[in-house]
Scaffold this active site. Structure first.
Site, mmCIF file in Angstrom:
data_model
loop_
_atom_site.group_PDB
_atom_site.id
_atom_site.type_symbol
_atom_site.label_atom_id
_atom_site.label_comp_id
_atom_site.label_asym_id
_atom_site.label_seq_id
_atom_site.Cartn_x
_atom_site.Cartn_y
_atom_site.Cartn_z
ATOM 1 N N CYS A 1 0.834 -0.230 -3.258
ATOM 2 C CA CYS A 1 0.521 -1.451 -4.009
ATOM 3 C C CYS A 1 -0.748 -1.242 -4.818
ATOM 4 O O CYS A 1 -0.945 -1.858 -5.853
ATOM 5 C CB CYS A 1 0.367 -2.622 -3.051
ATOM 6 S SG CYS A 1 -0.883 -2.314 -1.814
ATOM 7 N N GLU B 1 0.857 -10.854 1.061
ATOM 8 C CA GLU B 1 0.179 -9.781 0.302
ATOM 9 C C GLU B 1 1.229 -9.086 -0.561
ATOM 10 O O GLU B 1 2.183 -8.502 -0.035
ATOM 11 C CB GLU B 1 -0.513 -8.819 1.269
ATOM 12 C CG GLU B 1 -1.702 -9.483 1.964
ATOM 13 C CD GLU B 1 -2.641 -10.200 0.995
ATOM 14 O OE1 GLU B 1 -3.026 -9.606 -0.024
ATOM 15 O OE2 GLU B 1 -2.978 -11.374 1.241
HETATM 16 P P1 NAD Z 1 10.229 -6.300 -0.492
HETATM 17 O O1 NAD Z 1 9.617 -7.578 -0.936
HETATM 18 O O2 NAD Z 1 11.508 -5.897 -1.092
HETATM 19 O O3 NAD Z 1 10.477 -6.339 1.089
HETATM 20 C C1 NAD Z 1 9.431 -6.594 2.004
HETATM 21 C C2 NAD Z 1 10.019 -7.091 3.303
HETATM 22 O O4 NAD Z 1 10.647 -8.358 3.086
HETATM 23 C C3 NAD Z 1 11.103 -6.188 3.886
HETATM 24 O O5 NAD Z 1 10.986 -6.192 5.287
HETATM 25 C C4 NAD Z 1 12.374 -6.878 3.434
HETATM 26 O O6 NAD Z 1 13.489 -6.575 4.222
HETATM 27 C C5 NAD Z 1 11.979 -8.326 3.558
HETATM 28 N N1 NAD Z 1 12.752 -9.269 2.748
HETATM 29 C C6 NAD Z 1 13.465 -9.000 1.613
HETATM 30 N N2 NAD Z 1 13.984 -10.146 1.134
HETATM 31 C C7 NAD Z 1 13.599 -11.148 1.964
HETATM 32 C C8 NAD Z 1 13.804 -12.544 1.990
HETATM 33 N N3 NAD Z 1 14.517 -13.156 1.043
HETATM 34 N N4 NAD Z 1 13.236 -13.272 2.991
HETATM 35 C C9 NAD Z 1 12.480 -12.667 3.928
HETATM 36 N N5 NAD Z 1 12.263 -11.336 3.969
HETATM 37 C C10 NAD Z 1 12.810 -10.587 3.001
HETATM 38 O O7 NAD Z 1 9.112 -5.181 -0.680
HETATM 39 P P2 NAD Z 1 9.227 -3.621 -0.378
HETATM 40 O O8 NAD Z 1 10.075 -2.987 -1.405
HETATM 41 O O9 NAD Z 1 9.561 -3.405 1.065
HETATM 42 O O10 NAD Z 1 7.708 -3.164 -0.565
HETATM 43 C C11 NAD Z 1 7.146 -2.867 -1.804
HETATM 44 C C12 NAD Z 1 6.333 -4.041 -2.293
HETATM 45 O O11 NAD Z 1 5.314 -4.357 -1.354
HETATM 46 C C13 NAD Z 1 5.614 -3.736 -3.597
HETATM 47 O O12 NAD Z 1 5.687 -4.862 -4.439
HETATM 48 C C14 NAD Z 1 4.184 -3.493 -3.142
HETATM 49 O O13 NAD Z 1 3.208 -3.719 -4.133
HETATM 50 C C15 NAD Z 1 4.064 -4.482 -2.033
HETATM 51 N N6 NAD Z 1 2.958 -4.127 -1.127
HETATM 52 C C16 NAD Z 1 1.841 -4.914 -1.152
HETATM 53 C C17 NAD Z 1 0.763 -4.590 -0.345
HETATM 54 C C18 NAD Z 1 -0.489 -5.433 -0.348
HETATM 55 O O14 NAD Z 1 -1.302 -5.284 0.574
HETATM 56 N N7 NAD Z 1 -0.700 -6.286 -1.318
HETATM 57 C C19 NAD Z 1 0.840 -3.473 0.494
HETATM 58 C C20 NAD Z 1 1.996 -2.715 0.490
HETATM 59 C C21 NAD Z 1 3.059 -3.053 -0.316
#
Ligand code: NAD
Length: 517
Positions: free
Chosen positions: A321, A287
């Protein structure tokens, strides 16, 4: 199994009631005493030595340490997988009632300690009281909703009983999986993804965001208090390198991820690589981000629309999001409407979330700098009508003024890329056709809304506005579990519809069993 009462969304707290405001203030004081505490790394019920720490700080006051967490490095992943596999052997075959009871107990205790969880969210994520309450209420909803859904799935049966046979249809768990949530709903999304995975009989490695590790640690403590056996959820604190190591491990069956498009696509490609010894296809539930638009037509109630747009764009500083980051306004009402937006945005009180100000800080210095970069860039092309700058230097908290920028074109960077801050771009539409075309013209498809009194336009939007969650005459944030199953189209993800009737299926595989009579 006893019949559970019908699911009801957890009511929001009315902080205008003095008793509730006092409750929240008392919880903030009580949690303040626990800031800076150390949290060990525990695998299979035992403490494990760690070389480094994930240190979380307050976005409202960056010098304030919220929690110090023993960091898991990639080397401990096999140990955590082994703990998950050992727990899976018994957890997966437990009667569903026992797994359901864990979720119900966790919901009950979280409800009893609601202000305390809200206070952690205020300190670690910078949420004001209402935003923290919405996050906590949604976490409770997920626990209650998935408990009921697990019961429903356990009672499934095949549609047809073929003559001369008895047929069964059961949903079985996948195995050990990864749960990787973001920091922005650090309680609701983290707890919801975890609860769905374990109530269906899986065990998980939970790797929260390093920007919100303490909330995950507090949730894990709650699950343990409720009697969760060791190894059902192993909490591993760390960042991208740890996340990658978990995703790439051949013993991982599924990856439930919520976060950015960039990381989600990286996970998708890594999960598709088959490692030596891997015996199954890894399932991904992804997501991702959004570039959500609200269309405002000339026949709309413009005051209601302005309220809804501002709430969608500025709530939790635009770090949802589902946040509205583009408002597409019919040219006939453009100037009047934009004035209403600018007045409302300029009037929002910016300040400490613990003091319950309307607009708090953004999550980190990186976010602060990135958002200001977008504002600077867009201000070169468009016209800034509200905000347009930082409210404080980063050292005093990551506060950014709610910013409204008009005079842009749909192709501008700020109208295409996810900013994830309190920044709203205004686009002018010639007519409803033009508005729909602009709304659909990004790679994302998460949420959207239309303000109009014309039923024909709403009907058209229902068919043509290509997003996973569409709202009419209301804001585009604030999806309710059960009522608005949540998930996006296009690059916004795999449309898992969290909080909906299809969600638990993603954590299971269905088995057809046939007996010849
Ligand atoms: P992010 O992608 O930077 O990180 C998300 C998670 O992934 C964190 O736990 C992070 O440590 C981990 N991560 C980072 N790099 C990784 C890798 N290479 N491999 C595996 N895991 C890794 O996102 P964020 O800054 O934590 O959150 C914000 C984002 O989340 C925004 O883009 C927002 O739109 C999205 N979001 C989407 C929804 C939805 O339901 N569609 C809901 C909430 C947030």
């Amino acid at each position: 199994m006893q019949t559970l009462p019908e699911f009801r969304n957890e009511p929001f707290v009315d902080f205008r009631q003095p008793a509730n405001a006092e409750g929240m203030r008392a919880a903030l004081q009580q949690v303040a005493q626990q800031l800076g505490k150390q949290y060990p790394l525990r695998i299979g019920g035992k403490d494990v030595q760690a070389k480094a720490e994930v240190i979380s700080t307050s976005p409202a006051s960056p010098a304030l340490v919220i929690g110090r967490h023993a960091e898991a490095d990639a080397a401990v992943v096999p140990q955590a997988i082994a703990a998950g596999e050992a727990a899976f052997a018994t957890w997966s075959v437990r009667p569903v009632e026992e797994r359901v009871e864990l979720l119900l107990q966790a919901a009950k205790r979280m409800r009893e300690r609601k202000f305390e969880f809200c206070a952690w969210l205020t300190f670690e994520a910078g949420k004001n009281w209402a935003e923290a309450d919405a996050d906590t209420a949604e976490a409770i909803d997920f626990l209650e909703f998935y408990a009921r859904e697990a019961v429903r799935l356990s009672q499934s049966a095949p549609r047809i009983q073929y003559p001369g046979e008895r047929n069964e249809f059961v949903y079985v768990p996948l195995g050990v999986g990864a749960v990787i949530p973001p920091w922005n709903f650090p309680l609701a999304i983290m707890a919801g993804m975890t609860a769905a995975a374990i109530v269906t009989g899986n065990t998980v490695l939970l790797k929260p965001s390093p920007l919100a590790p303490t909330i995950a640690a507090r949730f894990l403590m709650l699950l343990e208090e409720c009697g969760m056996p060791a190894g059902v959820v192993t909490l591993l604190q760390g960042g991208a390198a740890l996340g990658s190591a978990i995703v790439e491990h051949p013993a991982i069956h599924f990856i439930s991820f919520t976060g950015s498009k960039k990381v989600g696509l990286d996970i998708q490609s890594k999960a598709a690589q088959v490692a030596p010894g891997q015996r199954w296809i890894k399932r991904t539930i992804l997501e991702l981000g959004g570039k959500d638009a609200i269309i405002v037509e000339d026949d709309a109630d413009l005051d209601a629309a302005a309220d809804g747009v501002v709430a969608s764009a500025c709530g939790f500083s635009g770090q949802k999001c589902s946040a509205c980051s583009r408002v597409i306004v019919n040219e006939k009402v453009h100037d009047t409407f934009v004035q209403k937006l600018a007045q409302r945005m300029a009037a929002l009180a910016i300040g400490d979330p613990a003091e319950n100000r309307a607009v708090g800080p953004v999550i980190s210095e990186d976010s602060y700098n990135r958002i200001l970069g977008y504002i600077f860039d867009a201000a070169q092309k468009g016209k800034v009508l509200a905000g347009g700058a930082a409210q404080t230097p980063a050292a005093e908290g990551y506060y950014i003024q709610p910013t409204l920028i008009a005079g842009l074109t749909p192709a501008d960077r700020i109208c295409q890329e996810e900013v994830f801050g309190p920044v709203l771009a205004v686009l002018k539409a010639r007519d409803f056709d033009d508005a729909l075309a602009i709304a659909n013209d990004t790679e994302y498809g998460l949420t959207g809304a239309v303000y109009s009194r014309d039923e024909k336009k709403l009907k058209r939007a229902a068919a043509e506005f290509h997003v996973g969650n569409l709202y009419f005459n209301r804001k585009c944030t604030g999806a309710m579990v059960g009522a608005h199953p949540f998930g996006g189209f296009k690059m916004s993800g795999t449309d898992s519809k969290a909080g909906g009737a299809d969600y638990l299926l993603l954590f299971t595989q269905a088995k057809s069993i046939n007996y010849k009579l």
